[in-house]
Scaffold this motif. Structure first.
Motif, PDB file in Angstrom:
ATOM      1  N   GLN A  15      -0.697  -9.049  -4.055  1.00  0.00           N
ATOM      2  CA  GLN A  15       0.084  -7.799  -4.071  1.00  0.00           C
ATOM      3  C   GLN A  15       1.373  -7.916  -4.875  1.00  0.00           C
ATOM      4  O   GLN A  15       2.009  -6.913  -5.190  1.00  0.00           O
TER       5      GLN A  15
ATOM      6  N   GLN B 124      -1.015   8.873  -1.388  1.00  0.00           N
ATOM      7  CA  GLN B 124      -1.514   9.705  -2.488  1.00  0.00           C
ATOM      8  C   GLN B 124      -1.500  11.175  -2.062  1.00  0.00           C
ATOM      9  O   GLN B 124      -1.169  12.064  -2.842  1.00  0.00           O
TER      10      GLN B 124
ATOM     11  N   ASP C  24       0.812  -1.224   0.000  1.00  0.00           N
ATOM     12  CA  ASP C  24       0.000   0.000   0.000  1.00  0.00           C
ATOM     13  C   ASP C  24       0.848   1.277   0.000  1.00  0.00           C
ATOM     14  O   ASP C  24       0.382   2.336  -0.405  1.00  0.00           O
ATOM     15  N   THR C  25       2.081   1.175   0.473  1.00  0.00           N
ATOM     16  CA  THR C  25       2.939   2.363   0.476  1.00  0.00           C
ATOM     17  C   THR C  25       3.488   2.653  -0.926  1.00  0.00           C
ATOM     18  O   THR C  25       4.141   3.665  -1.134  1.00  0.00           O
ATOM     19  N   GLY C  26       3.245   1.711  -1.852  1.00  0.00           N
ATOM     20  CA  GLY C  26       3.727   1.921  -3.218  1.00  0.00           C
ATOM     21  C   GLY C  26       5.057   1.250  -3.488  1.00  0.00           C
ATOM     22  O   GLY C  26       5.687   1.506  -4.512  1.00  0.00           O
TER      23      GLY C  26
ATOM     24  N   LYS D 166      -2.753   3.664   1.691  1.00  0.00           N
ATOM     25  CA  LYS D 166      -2.737   3.968   0.255  1.00  0.00           C
ATOM     26  C   LYS D 166      -3.044   5.449   0.015  1.00  0.00           C
ATOM     27  O   LYS D 166      -2.359   6.131  -0.733  1.00  0.00           O
TER      28      LYS D 166
END
Lengths: 170, 105
Positions: free
Chosen positions: A148, B82, A123-125, B78
């Protein structure tokens, strides 16, 4: 201390060493103590705004393996850091006991479990990649991994992705 | 028409750009502080995080890490990335005028 106005900051390059912009972290071990450091470094990199990729190879693949990543254990044999008598480390169930003990300590410190941690890191990229050679060696497929995972890549592709950054092998 | 030059505020920041004195912070500084971080469009969600950072800091003495933010601020990890692509806890702390949150996870 600097006195700054509300203006774009001018990082004084001559006084500061170059910042780290990108890291690629290889996780090659499948034990609890083999996996957490790489995850902490990847998550910490993202928290600092550093681009990060995680590359799982060999037994490190267990960290992203659907069926196995909830059952990662600490090695009690051949692990002098535990300060256990050698024969005791080999007693059946010892690895589970130690893992459980460490797990409860980690929970108290609010350290996420490996599955939760990896989901958070995604989720942090941070990119998550599996090593093709190891995937083939263990007879695994895309379906064996958590959703993921971005891709299964070759070592050449790994170096392409790692270009311009630092590589950390754990 | 008359033009008035208002004095520019001097803020004491450390070498990483964090406030040395959180009490110097004022809400009306936020747009300028955010612009320094490359955030030109401040949304309610940015404000939610910024206000949460400050209240946590004053309640606990340290700002929350990304994980804590994700669990307790009402904004998912997430979305946090952003809103603050350069690192949610760190960037939001600079905008919120509090010291850098400490914590490995």
């Amino acid at each position: 201390m600097t006195t700054a106005l509300l203006q774009p900051h001018t990082e004084s390059a001559e006084f500061m060493p170059a910042k780290i912009d990108k890291v690629s972290i290889v996780v090659s071990k499948g034990s609890l103590d083999g996996i957490y450091p790489g995850l902490i470094m990847a998550n910490g990199a993202r928290a600092e705004g550093i681009t990060a990729n995680l590359f799982f190879t060999f037994f490190g693949l267990d960290a992203i393996h659907k069926a196995r990543h909830e059952h990662i254990k600490i090695a009690t044999v051949g692990n002098p850091g535990l300060h256990l008598v050698t024969w005791l480390g080999g007693v059946p169930g010892m690895s589970s006991v130690m893992t459980h003990y460490l797990g409860s300590k980690m929970e108290k410190l609010d350290i996420p479990s490996i599955p939760e941690f990896i989901e958070m890191i995604a989720d942090t990229g941070c990119g998550l990649f599996a090593c093709k050679a190891s995937v083939d060696l263990f007879g695994l497929t895309r379906e064996d991994f958590i959703p993921q995972v971005d891709d299964i890549i070759t070592v050449g592709e790994f170096y392409e992705k790692a270009a311009g950054g630092h590589i950390i092998f754990t | 028409m008359s033009v008035v030059s208002l004095p520019v505020i001097d803020l004491a920041l450390n070498e990483e750009g964090f406030f040395l004195h959180p009490e110097d912070w004022r809400e009306d500084m936020v747009p300028a502080l955010a612009a320094r971080e490359g955030i030109d469009q401040l949304t309610d969600r940015h404000w939610q995080v910024i206000n949460f950072m400050r209240s946590e800091y004053f309640a606990k003495g340290t700002g929350p890490t990304v994980r804590v933010l994700g669990k307790t601020s009402g904004v998912s990890i997430k979305e946090l990335y952003q809103l603050f692509p350069k690192g949610p806890a760190k960037v939001a702390a600079r905008i919120a005028g509090i010291p850098k949150p400490r914590g490995c996870i």
